[in-house]
Design a protein around this motif. Structure first.
Motif, PDB file in Angstrom:
ATOM      1  N   GLY A  30      54.754  76.846 -63.243  1.00  0.00           N
ATOM      2  CA  GLY A  30      55.035  77.083 -64.658  1.00  0.00           C
ATOM      3  C   GLY A  30      55.653  78.446 -64.902  1.00  0.00           C
ATOM      4  N   ASP A  31      55.106  79.473 -64.267  1.00  0.00           N
ATOM      5  CA  ASP A  31      55.633  80.820 -64.468  1.00  0.00           C
ATOM      6  C   ASP A  31      57.017  80.998 -63.856  1.00  0.00           C
ATOM      7  OD1 ASP A  31      53.529  81.683 -65.978  1.00  0.00           O
ATOM      8  OD2 ASP A  31      52.553  82.812 -64.377  1.00  0.00           O
ATOM      9  N   GLY A  33      59.189  78.483 -63.583  1.00  0.00           N
ATOM     10  CA  GLY A  33      60.096  77.521 -64.188  1.00  0.00           C
ATOM     11  C   GLY A  33      60.604  76.472 -63.208  1.00  0.00           C
ATOM     12  N   SER A  35      59.266  72.872 -60.729  1.00  0.00           N
ATOM     13  CA  SER A  35      58.266  71.809 -60.737  1.00  0.00           C
ATOM     14  C   SER A  35      57.162  72.112 -59.727  1.00  0.00           C
ATOM     15  CB  SER A  35      58.908  70.462 -60.411  1.00  0.00           C
ATOM     16  OG  SER A  35      59.263  70.416 -59.043  1.00  0.00           O
ATOM     17  N   GLN A  53      63.301  83.807 -55.861  1.00  0.00           N
ATOM     18  CA  GLN A  53      61.956  83.448 -56.335  1.00  0.00           C
ATOM     19  C   GLN A  53      60.926  84.455 -55.840  1.00  0.00           C
ATOM     20  OE1 GLN A  53      61.537  81.654 -58.723  1.00  0.00           O
ATOM     21  NE2 GLN A  53      62.600  79.709 -58.643  1.00  0.00           N
TER      22      GLN A  53
END
Length: 79
Positions: A30-31, A33, A35, A53
Motif C-alpha cells: 500500500g505504501d 503503491g 499490489s 523501490q
C-alpha cells in the motif's frame, strides 16, 4: 539485526517487519503503491525489488524513524 544488509528477500522481510510487524506485505504494498502480489514475488525472491523501490523503502524507514523520535520527545516532555 544483521551487520550486513542485503537487497534481497531477507532484507525485504527485515524492513517489512521493522516498519509494520507481522502482515507487513500488504502494508508495504500500500505504501509503495504496488499490489500485494508484487511484494510477495519480491519476498519469495521470484522477482528482484527494483532500485527505485529500495529508495522509497529507505524513505519510509527514515520517516518512521523521525516519527518515533518525535513521539519519544513528546513522551519525555510530558513526564
Amino acid at each position: 539485526m544483521s551487520d550486513t544488509f542485503t537487497r534481497g528477500p531477507a532484507g525485504l522481510e527485515l524492513v517489512g517487519l521493522a516498519l509494520y510487524g507481522h502482515g507487513w506485505q500488504s502494508s508495504l504494498a500500500g505504501d509503495l503503491g504496488v499490489s500485494v502480489r508484487v511484494v510477495r514475488y519480491w519476498a519469495a525472491g521470484d522477482k528482484p525489488v527494483p532500485p527505485n523501490q529500495w529508495r522509497y523503502i529507505a524513505a519510509l524507514l527514515d520517516q518512521r524513524s523521525r516519527d518515533c523520535k518525535e513521539l519519544a520527545r513528546a513522551i519525555i516532555s510530558t513526564a
